[in-house]
Design a protein around this motif. Structure first.
Motif, short mmCIF file in Angstrom:
data_model
loop_
_atom_site.label_atom_id
_atom_site.label_comp_id
_atom_site.label_asym_id
_atom_site.label_seq_id
_atom_site.Cartn_x
_atom_site.Cartn_y
_atom_site.Cartn_z
N THR A 209 3.09 9.72 -9.62
CA THR A 209 2.97 9.49 -11.05
C THR A 209 1.63 9.96 -11.62
OG1 THR A 209 4.43 7.59 -10.82
CG2 THR A 209 3.14 7.71 -12.85
N LEU A 210 0.56 9.73 -10.88
CA LEU A 210 -0.77 10.08 -11.39
C LEU A 210 -1.27 11.42 -10.85
CD1 LEU A 210 -2.44 6.56 -11.19
CD2 LEU A 210 -1.34 7.65 -13.16
N GLY A 211 -0.61 11.95 -9.81
CA GLY A 211 -1.01 13.24 -9.25
C GLY A 211 -2.30 13.19 -8.46
N VAL A 212 -2.67 12.02 -7.97
CA VAL A 212 -3.90 11.87 -7.19
C VAL A 212 -3.53 11.90 -5.71
CG1 VAL A 212 -5.80 10.30 -6.61
CG2 VAL A 212 -5.05 10.56 -9.00
N GLY A 213 -4.23 12.71 -4.95
CA GLY A 213 -3.96 12.79 -3.53
C GLY A 213 -4.64 14.00 -2.93
N PRO A 214 -4.40 14.23 -1.67
CA PRO A 214 -3.59 13.43 -0.76
C PRO A 214 -4.33 12.17 -0.36
CG PRO A 214 -4.66 15.16 0.47
CD PRO A 214 -5.01 15.39 -0.98
N PHE A 215 -3.57 11.17 0.04
CA PHE A 215 -4.15 9.93 0.55
C PHE A 215 -4.32 10.02 2.06
CE2 PHE A 215 -3.12 8.26 -3.55
CZ PHE A 215 -4.12 7.35 -3.78
N PHE A 216 -5.45 9.56 2.52
CA PHE A 216 -5.72 9.44 3.96
C PHE A 216 -5.61 7.95 4.27
CE2 PHE A 216 -7.24 13.49 2.77
CZ PHE A 216 -7.01 14.28 3.89
N TYR A 217 -4.68 7.64 5.17
CA TYR A 217 -4.24 6.25 5.39
C TYR A 217 -4.58 5.78 6.80
CZ TYR A 217 -0.90 2.38 5.94
OH TYR A 217 -0.31 1.18 6.19
N ASN A 218 -5.08 4.55 6.87
CA ASN A 218 -5.32 3.89 8.15
C ASN A 218 -4.70 2.50 8.06
OD1 ASN A 218 -6.31 2.63 10.48
ND2 ASN A 218 -8.23 3.78 10.41
N VAL B 84 -6.02 0.62 4.61
CA VAL B 84 -6.76 1.31 3.56
C VAL B 84 -6.23 2.73 3.41
CG1 VAL B 84 -9.03 2.28 2.98
CG2 VAL B 84 -8.86 -0.06 3.82
N ALA B 85 -6.15 3.17 2.16
CA ALA B 85 -5.81 4.56 1.85
C ALA B 85 -6.87 5.09 0.89
CB ALA B 85 -4.42 4.64 1.22
N LEU B 86 -7.33 6.32 1.15
CA LEU B 86 -8.38 6.93 0.35
C LEU B 86 -7.93 8.29 -0.17
CD1 LEU B 86 -11.38 6.33 2.80
CD2 LEU B 86 -10.80 4.96 0.78
N ALA B 87 -8.21 8.55 -1.45
CA ALA B 87 -7.97 9.86 -2.06
C ALA B 87 -9.03 10.04 -3.15
CB ALA B 87 -6.57 9.95 -2.66
N VAL C 97 0.61 11.75 2.14
CA VAL C 97 -0.02 10.71 2.96
C VAL C 97 -0.33 11.31 4.32
CG1 VAL C 97 0.23 8.43 4.00
CG2 VAL C 97 1.23 8.89 1.74
N ARG C 98 -1.60 11.21 4.72
CA ARG C 98 -2.08 11.78 5.96
C ARG C 98 -2.87 10.74 6.73
NH1 ARG C 98 -4.10 17.48 3.18
NH2 ARG C 98 -2.14 17.82 2.07
N ILE D 140 0.81 -1.21 0.00
CA ILE D 140 0.00 0.00 0.00
C ILE D 140 0.85 1.27 0.00
CG2 ILE D 140 -0.34 0.16 2.51
CD1 ILE D 140 -3.36 0.80 1.79
N GLU D 141 2.00 1.22 0.68
CA GLU D 141 2.88 2.40 0.69
C GLU D 141 3.39 2.70 -0.72
OE1 GLU D 141 3.07 -0.07 3.00
OE2 GLU D 141 2.58 1.01 4.85
N ALA D 142 3.81 1.66 -1.44
CA ALA D 142 4.27 1.85 -2.83
C ALA D 142 3.12 2.31 -3.72
CB ALA D 142 4.88 0.56 -3.37
N ALA D 143 1.93 1.79 -3.48
CA ALA D 143 0.77 2.19 -4.30
C ALA D 143 0.41 3.65 -4.06
CB ALA D 143 -0.42 1.29 -3.99
N MET D 144 0.44 4.10 -2.79
CA MET D 144 0.16 5.52 -2.51
C MET D 144 1.21 6.41 -3.18
SD MET D 144 -1.15 5.73 1.45
CE MET D 144 0.18 4.78 2.17
N ASP D 145 2.47 5.98 -3.13
CA ASP D 145 3.54 6.75 -3.76
C ASP D 145 3.31 6.85 -5.27
OD1 ASP D 145 6.26 8.06 -3.56
OD2 ASP D 145 6.74 6.40 -4.93
N TYR D 146 2.97 5.75 -5.91
CA TYR D 146 2.72 5.74 -7.36
C TYR D 146 1.55 6.65 -7.72
CZ TYR D 146 1.43 4.29 -12.02
OH TYR D 146 1.10 4.31 -13.35
N TRP D 147 0.42 6.47 -7.03
CA TRP D 147 -0.76 7.26 -7.34
C TRP D 147 -0.51 8.75 -7.13
CZ3 TRP D 147 -5.66 6.28 -9.28
CH2 TRP D 147 -5.94 4.95 -9.56
N SER D 148 0.19 9.10 -6.06
CA SER D 148 0.40 10.53 -5.79
C SER D 148 1.49 11.13 -6.68
CB SER D 148 0.69 10.77 -4.31
OG SER D 148 1.86 10.11 -3.91
#
Length: 179
Positions: free
Chosen positions: A28-37, A58-61, A170-171, A18-26
Motif C-alpha cells: 500500500t505504501l510502497g516502502v521496502g524491501p523489508f529485512f525480517y528477523n 523485527v522488520a526494517l525498511a 520480505v528478505r 508483523i507479517e500483515a504490517a510488512m504486507d501493508y507497508w510494502s
C-alpha cells in the motif's frame, strides 16, 4: 532536526501482526524491501534495571533516509513495547537517533536528565537505550549505536530501498557477523 540528537533516523512501530504490517507497508505504501528477523538476538537486555530474555520479531525498511522498524513482541517480557501495547496503543512507539559516539552521547544525555528505561545490544557495536520520554504515544526516544556491523547493515537496508522495484518484499536480515 532535533537540537539534542540530530536527525531522526528511525520510526519504530509496535504491531500485532508483523507479517500483515510488512504486507501493508510494502503493497500500500510502497516502502521496502523489508529485512525480517523472527527473533532478534538481543544480549544484555535490561528493563528498569532488571535482566530479561525478550523474543521480539523485527522488520526494517527505508523510505529515503528514514528507517521504518516494525516490532512484534512474541513473549510477555517486561519492555517499553509491552507497556505501549498494554496502554492500548499500536503504531508509532519511538523515534531513534543513531550515533557512532555512543558512550559520549549517552553520558551527555544522562547529564541532561534523560533516564534510561530499556537497553541492550544487537551484535558488536550495536548497543541501544530507550529513555523515559513517553509523554504521549510515539514519543519514546531511542539512542542506537551504529559504529560497527549494525551500522553497515542499516546502510545495506537503505541501499536496497533505493533501487527496490517491488519484488521480493520480505528478505532475511543480513548476518551481522559477516558485515
Amino acid at each position: 532536526m532535533s537540537r539534542f540528537f540530530g536527525k531522526i533516523r528511525q520510526a519504530g512501530y509496535v504491531v500485532d501482526d508483523i507479517e500483515a504490517a510488512m504486507d501493508y507497508w510494502s503493497r500500500t505504501l510502497g516502502v521496502g524491501p523489508f529485512f525480517y528477523n523472527e527473533r532478534v538476538p538481543i544480549e544484555n537486555y535490561r528493563y528498569k534495571g532488571e535482566a530479561y530474555q525478550p523474543h521480539n520479531s523485527v522488520a526494517l525498511a527505508n523510505s529515503g533516509e528514514l528507517q521504518v522498524e516494525l516490532i512484534q513482541t512474541r513473549n510477555d517480557v517486561p519492555s517499553m513495547y509491552r507497556d505501549f501495547r498494554e496502554a492500548g496503543h499500536r503504531g508509532l512507539q519511538h523515534v531513534a537517533y543513531w550515533t557512532d559516539q555512543y558512550d559520549a552521547d549517552l553520558e551527555r544525555l544522562i547529564k541532561q536528565g534523560f533516564e534510561v528505561v530499556m537497553s541492550g545490544e544487537v551484535g558488536q557495536n550495536g548497543r541501544f537505550v530507550y529513555f523515559d520520554t513517553h509523554y504521549h504515544p510515539g514519543t519514546v526516544i531511542e539512542l542506537s549505536e551504529v559504529a560497527g556491523p549494525k551500522g553497515r547493515m542499516f546502510d545495506a537496508i537503505r541501499q536496497a530501498s533505493e533501487t527496490w522495484d517491488g519484488s521480493d518484499p520480505v528478505r532475511p536480515f543480513p548476518d551481522l557477523s559477516k558485515l
